[in-house]
Design an enzyme around this catalytic site. Structure first.
Site: not given
Length: 361
Positions: A94-96, A123
């Site tokens: 995952h990222c933002w 996130y």
């Protein structure tokens, strides 16, 4: 095939071999899913550079520069952190927001043959889950407060209760602060509020809601961190077990427990300078003199008698909480702390009313 999910339950997270957070190191340091590893596809400086080019020069150029940096960083992670993973490796990435950064990492992992999953919403999906739990009702949580004056060994007893199988929640450990004016951990800053909440959430979700959890009585703030509303409400309606010991015994224990800050007279004086203004200038000067002379046990005794105990009595008078019982100790020593924890654990396991007892030295 790249899978996608928004399920971050404890059981769902356990199905993955690793949770890989590809955000920048500063984003990760601010908050992350506990247990995740940080493999950034762009570090902080690279992210700032690409963003500047995007805004000031060219979107195309920014994407080209960013793609080259992302490719190099992913290659480095494959050679280093992921170099020993076999074909069965199951990562959650995952990222933002679950967009380009996690998509780039997932695309490479998919080509390798790893059964990779991307977290929808990134996130932010995690953060919403934490906020919903900690700022919602939480009516299913039964808390018992472990209370007592400064130096009564509450944190030590809490750890011993955990060793005996009692459900406990160590707020001071999660917040990296001992919950008093002198409570800062040397060379270990507190986590951000968001990271404190993430750690608290994961601790809570591992508990059995059918059993009570023992929590050390705290104010609503532990250092610079704030206890979230759901837990604070549960603590407000909790029953109390109180530890009691003479001032001299608590002062001796406090001098040992706070030996790190006691060894730094300048740090002690700085804290004393932040005491409430109702203490006279002469009193504070006398405390500073004790700190400079290294008389930490005498200083602790005076602070307990003249500052902490009066504040504790005022707070106790304002609370309307049922007292399950009181454990009296003649000394705050390791054997007595063990006996206190054993008595409390035995009583809680039987589910009976707690009887006040005096533990012999």
């Amino acid at each position: 095939m790249i899978r996608r999910t928004d399920d971050l339950s404890l059981q769902a997270r356990a199905r993955f071999d690793a949770i890989i957070d590809v955000r920048s190191p500063s984003e990760f340091a601010h908050d992350h899913i506990p247990g995740a590893i940080n493999l950034p596809v762009l570090d902080d400086a690279e992210r700032a550079e690409v963003g500047t080019v995007y805004v000031q020069t060219s979107k195309f150029l920014a994407r080209r520069i960013g793609a080259a940096k992302v490719a190099r960083n992913i290659a480095a992670h494959l050679d280093a952190a992921l170099g020993d993973r076999d074909g069965a490796f199951r990562p959650l990435v995952h990222c933002w927001r679950g967009g380009q950064r996690s998509g780039a990492m997932a695309a490479v992992m998919d080509q390798i043959g790893w059964p990779v999953t991307v977290l929808d919403g990134g996130y932010r999906t995690w953060r919403r889950r934490v906020q919903t739990a900690l700022y919602g009702p939480a009516d299913d949580l039964t808390v018992i407060l472990l209370d007592g004056g400064t130096g009564s060994g509450k944190t030590e007893v809490l750890a011993r209760l955990a060793d005996r199988g009692v459900q406990t929640l160590d707020l001071e450990g999660l917040a990296r602060h001992r919950g008093s004016l002198f409570g800062a951990w040397r060379d270990r800053p507190q986590p951000s509020q968001a990271l404190f909440e993430s750690r608290l959430f994961t601790a809570l979700e591992a508990l059995d809601p059918a059993r009570p959890v023992v929590v050390e009585a705290e104010s609503s703030r532990i250092g610079a961190r704030t206890v979230p509303p759901a837990l604070w409400r549960a603590m407000g309606r909790a029953s109390v077990i109180e530890l009691s010991a003479p001032v001299a015994a608590r002062a001796a224990f406090s001098a040992r427990a706070y030996a790190d800050i006691g060894a730094d007279p300048d740090a002690v004086e700085a804290v004393l300078g932040r005491l409430p203004p109702h203490h006279s200038r002469d009193t504070i000067s006398a405390w500073k003199a004790l700190a400079r002379s290294g008389a930490t046990e005498t200083l602790a005794a005076s602070l307990i008698a003249e500052h902490y105990d009066p504040a504790y009595r005022r707070q106790s008078a304002r609370r309307d909480r049922p007292l399950l019982g009181r454990v009296e100790m003649s000394a705050v020593s390791y054997p007595e702390l063990d006996r206190a924890a054993g008595e409390i654990a035995d009583t809680l396991s039987r589910g009976e009313g707690f009887c006040s007892q005096r533990l012999a030295p």
